[in-house]
Design an enzyme around this catalytic site. Sequence first.
Site, PDB file in Angstrom:
ATOM      1  N   PHE A   1      16.649 -14.467   6.740  1.00 26.30           N
ATOM      2  CA  PHE A   1      16.758 -13.580   5.582  1.00 26.30           C
ATOM      3  C   PHE A   1      17.318 -12.245   6.039  1.00 26.30           C
ATOM      4  CE2 PHE A   1      15.413 -10.338   2.587  1.00 26.30           C
ATOM      5  CZ  PHE A   1      15.834 -10.896   1.395  1.00 26.30           C
TER       6      PHE A   1
ATOM      7  N   ASP B   1      18.164  -8.180  13.576  1.00 27.65           N
ATOM      8  CA  ASP B   1      17.601  -7.702  12.327  1.00 27.65           C
ATOM      9  C   ASP B   1      16.099  -7.499  12.547  1.00 27.65           C
ATOM     10  OD1 ASP B   1      16.456  -7.359   9.848  1.00 27.65           O
ATOM     11  OD2 ASP B   1      17.699  -8.858   8.840  1.00 27.65           O
TER      12      ASP B   1
ATOM     13  N   LYS C   1      12.496  -1.086   6.113  1.00 26.48           N
ATOM     14  CA  LYS C   1      11.080  -1.255   5.766  1.00 26.48           C
ATOM     15  C   LYS C   1      10.128  -0.173   6.293  1.00 26.48           C
ATOM     16  CE  LYS C   1      10.972  -5.860   4.048  1.00 26.48           C
ATOM     17  NZ  LYS C   1      12.045  -6.785   4.334  1.00 26.48           N
TER      18      LYS C   1
HETATM   19  C1  LIG Z   1      13.401  -7.074   3.850  1.00 25.97           C
HETATM   20  C2  LIG Z   1      14.416  -7.582   4.788  1.00 25.97           C
HETATM   21  C3  LIG Z   1      15.780  -7.371   4.590  1.00 25.97           C
HETATM   22  C4  LIG Z   1      16.340  -6.690   3.355  1.00 25.97           C
HETATM   23  O1  LIG Z   1      15.850  -5.408   3.185  1.00 25.97           O
HETATM   24  P1  LIG Z   1      15.977  -4.694   1.743  1.00 25.97           P
HETATM   25  O2  LIG Z   1      15.457  -3.317   1.985  1.00 25.97           O
HETATM   26  O3  LIG Z   1      15.154  -5.501   0.794  1.00 25.97           O
HETATM   27  O4  LIG Z   1      17.409  -4.709   1.369  1.00 25.97           O
HETATM   28  C5  LIG Z   1      16.662  -7.837   5.539  1.00 25.97           C
HETATM   29  N1  LIG Z   1      16.220  -8.464   6.648  1.00 25.97           N
HETATM   30  C6  LIG Z   1      14.904  -8.685   6.881  1.00 25.97           C
HETATM   31  C7  LIG Z   1      14.478  -9.376   8.124  1.00 25.97           C
HETATM   32  C8  LIG Z   1      13.962  -8.267   5.950  1.00 25.97           C
HETATM   33  O5  LIG Z   1      12.667  -8.514   6.162  1.00 25.97           O
END
Ligand SMILES: *Cc1c(COP(=O)(O)O)cnc(C)c1O
Length: 396
Positions: A139, A223, A252
Amino acid sequence: MTDNDNWRERFGAAMMGSFASPIAMLVRGEGAHVWDSEGTRYLDFLAGIAVNALGHAHPVLVDAVSTQVATLAHVSNYFATPPQLELAERLRRITGAGDRGRVFFGNSGAEAIEAAIKLARLNRGDGSRTRILSLVNSFHGRTMGSLSLTGKAAMREAFEPLLPGVEHIATTIEALEEAMDGTVAALFVEPIKGEAGVIDLPDGYLQRARELTEQHGALLILDEIQTGVGRTGTWFAFQQHGIVPDALALAKGIAGGVPIGALVTFGWASDLFKPGQHGSTFGGNPLATAAGNAVLGEIERAGLIDNAAHLGSRLRQIVAEIGSPLIAEIRGQGALVGLGLSKPVAAELAAAAFAVGLIINAPNESSIRLAPPLIVGDAELDEFRELFAKALEAVA
Ligand SMILES: *Cc1c(COP(=O)(O)O)cnc(C)c1O
């Protein structure tokens, strides 16, 4: 109408149909607890999906944001501001990117990933470097670029055609070895797949990914939007794997709930962007970066990285001691915990937990995700034990 009683109808009427109906209307938070519009208190072990690192209404964050908004909230990227430079320098230090590091600020995780995709496109080589690799079930966000990388076909399908050149490979060292060659611009990896249910990488995966990307001139882009800023027991999860990435996407937890995203580059990757090639109106504004400095400063001052490791191992212990046959597996690292269930009842279990006053999350039908605030101590862990045991009993 200002009445909260019919909030569910108002939500259905006013909010975009892209969201499922919310669980409750929350009106207030303090520490690891939130309260709904009926006055019911909940123990929050989701923390806004690993965002509220300091919990709710932490005085350090409240002070920093209140002071900054009363001083200088926003000026555009035609100007520098002290909080922006302080946060960029802090991120260079805690990521280990050091003097060669550079930081780009956006407003979300997806924007950190968008910046990373542009970085990948700038790693062209002789022009044949057109492929980007990411992992099945990963994700990376919901914008068109970040969605292109997201490894869940069901999320992507309605929005195709997406970005060309992206390939989703299986999460095995063999699949990586097979896919990697001189046409790959970048490999995107989450050190732990949070949205997939807190799934750990195979042993040695990041080390092999580092070797192969280096050998073929591809960028290794991690990420750490969910795993970053202390949650896994080190500032960043990659620091437990003895490797250094070329770029790190963050969001986050950085600013404890104030919207922010950041891309940190290391080494030669810091030389790819040239003036005018990327930007953002809000990105890096003094309000959000002051919040980031407050949160990261407090994590350091209060020893919350060690606490994340400690509370993570206590959580694992507590879940094991409850001894429910529903819990088949405990995954993740530090204060990012995935519970694999023996039956596909995750939604029922999360609902049962909520009914007794505990917020946990079901990222899929057989996984529970726990991502408590990093400030959680013994009292909240005891409360978790009691509430989670009740929820498990209700579902078993
Ligand atoms: C939450 C998340 C995203 C996306 O972040 P947003 O602030 O919702 O755009 C991307 N990668 C990972 C691993 C995430 O947990």
